[in-house]
Design a protein around this motif. Structure first.
Motif, mmCIF file in Angstrom:
data_model
loop_
_atom_site.group_PDB
_atom_site.id
_atom_site.type_symbol
_atom_site.label_atom_id
_atom_site.label_comp_id
_atom_site.label_asym_id
_atom_site.label_seq_id
_atom_site.Cartn_x
_atom_site.Cartn_y
_atom_site.Cartn_z
ATOM 1 N N ALA A 7 0.797 -1.474 0.013
ATOM 2 C CA ALA A 7 -0.090 -0.330 -0.357
ATOM 3 C C ALA A 7 0.734 1.209 0.314
ATOM 4 C CB ALA A 7 -0.990 0.031 0.629
ATOM 5 N N HIS A 8 1.648 0.712 0.306
ATOM 6 C CA HIS A 8 2.979 1.915 0.798
ATOM 7 C C HIS A 8 3.528 2.691 -0.427
ATOM 8 C CE1 HIS A 8 5.011 5.377 2.965
ATOM 9 N NE2 HIS A 8 5.932 4.890 2.777
ATOM 10 N N TYR A 9 4.456 1.680 -1.336
ATOM 11 C CA TYR A 9 5.453 1.763 -1.737
ATOM 12 C C TYR A 9 5.212 0.523 -3.319
ATOM 13 C CZ TYR A 9 9.152 2.701 1.920
ATOM 14 O OH TYR A 9 9.307 2.979 2.884
ATOM 15 N N GLY A 10 4.097 0.485 -3.599
ATOM 16 C CA GLY A 10 3.717 -0.513 -4.351
ATOM 17 C C GLY A 10 4.919 -1.910 -4.818
ATOM 18 N N TRP A 11 4.342 -2.956 -5.336
ATOM 19 C CA TRP A 11 5.362 -3.516 -5.728
ATOM 20 C C TRP A 11 6.492 -4.362 -6.477
ATOM 21 C CZ3 TRP A 11 4.233 -8.065 -3.073
ATOM 22 C CH2 TRP A 11 2.776 -8.459 -3.056
ATOM 23 N N GLY A 39 10.254 -4.826 -5.512
ATOM 24 C CA GLY A 39 11.191 -5.397 -5.884
ATOM 25 C C GLY A 39 11.967 -5.215 -6.833
ATOM 26 N N TYR A 40 12.371 -3.424 -6.921
ATOM 27 C CA TYR A 40 13.297 -3.124 -7.431
ATOM 28 C C TYR A 40 14.526 -2.316 -6.335
ATOM 29 C CZ TYR A 40 16.353 0.737 -8.281
ATOM 30 O OH TYR A 40 17.792 1.789 -8.604
ATOM 31 N N ASN A 41 13.850 -2.873 -4.700
ATOM 32 C CA ASN A 41 15.022 -2.930 -4.039
ATOM 33 C C ASN A 41 15.422 -4.048 -2.940
ATOM 34 O OD1 ASN A 41 15.468 -0.314 -3.232
ATOM 35 N ND2 ASN A 41 13.062 0.154 -2.856
ATOM 36 N N ILE A 42 14.255 -4.749 -3.604
ATOM 37 C CA ILE A 42 14.503 -6.551 -2.641
ATOM 38 C C ILE A 42 14.294 -7.142 -4.281
ATOM 39 C CG2 ILE A 42 14.119 -8.347 -0.976
ATOM 40 C CD1 ILE A 42 12.459 -5.967 1.026
ATOM 41 N N LYS A 43 15.453 -7.776 -4.754
ATOM 42 C CA LYS A 43 15.229 -8.385 -5.782
ATOM 43 C C LYS A 43 14.244 -10.382 -5.900
ATOM 44 C CE LYS A 43 17.731 -5.121 -7.728
ATOM 45 N NZ LYS A 43 17.484 -3.990 -7.495
ATOM 46 N N ILE A 44 13.911 -10.417 -5.462
ATOM 47 C CA ILE A 44 12.739 -11.444 -5.126
ATOM 48 C C ILE A 44 12.126 -11.809 -5.765
ATOM 49 C CG2 ILE A 44 13.555 -12.230 -2.666
ATOM 50 C CD1 ILE A 44 11.128 -11.512 -2.100
ATOM 51 N N LYS A 45 11.526 -12.899 -7.335
ATOM 52 C CA LYS A 45 10.655 -13.032 -7.837
ATOM 53 C C LYS A 45 8.834 -12.896 -7.516
ATOM 54 C CE LYS A 45 10.558 -16.063 -12.135
ATOM 55 N NZ LYS A 45 11.164 -17.450 -12.407
#
Length: 76
Positions: free
Chosen positions: A23-27, A31-37
């Motif tokens: 809700a705060h950052y978005g997917w 995904g950009y900051n924590i590189k997990i699929k």
């Protein structure tokens, strides 16, 4: 049961953490900051919960991101 007044994650479920972060950052940002699929390819709360419960290093990164978000919100 002992209390943990200095632990911002005490009593907060992993599902709430993910929902609040989305809700705060978005997917896309997550995904950009924590590189997990599970954040980059067809993201969903369910797939994220499944992965994070099995992967301690990824869960630690998500929890750290959540704590950072809480600190930034307190400053405002």
């Amino acid at each position: 049961m002992s209390t943990q007044p200095n632990n911002p994650l005490h009593g907060i479920t992993l599902e709430k953490i993910i929902n609040d972060l989305v809700a705060h950052y978005g997917w896309e940002y997550m995904g950009y900051n924590i590189k997990i699929k599970c954040f980059t390819d067809n993201p969903s709360v369910k797939s994220s919960l499944t992965f994070l419960r099995k992967t301690p290093w990824a869960r630690a990164k998500v929890e750290a991101m959540y704590v950072q978000m809480l600190k930034k919100q307190k400053v405002r």
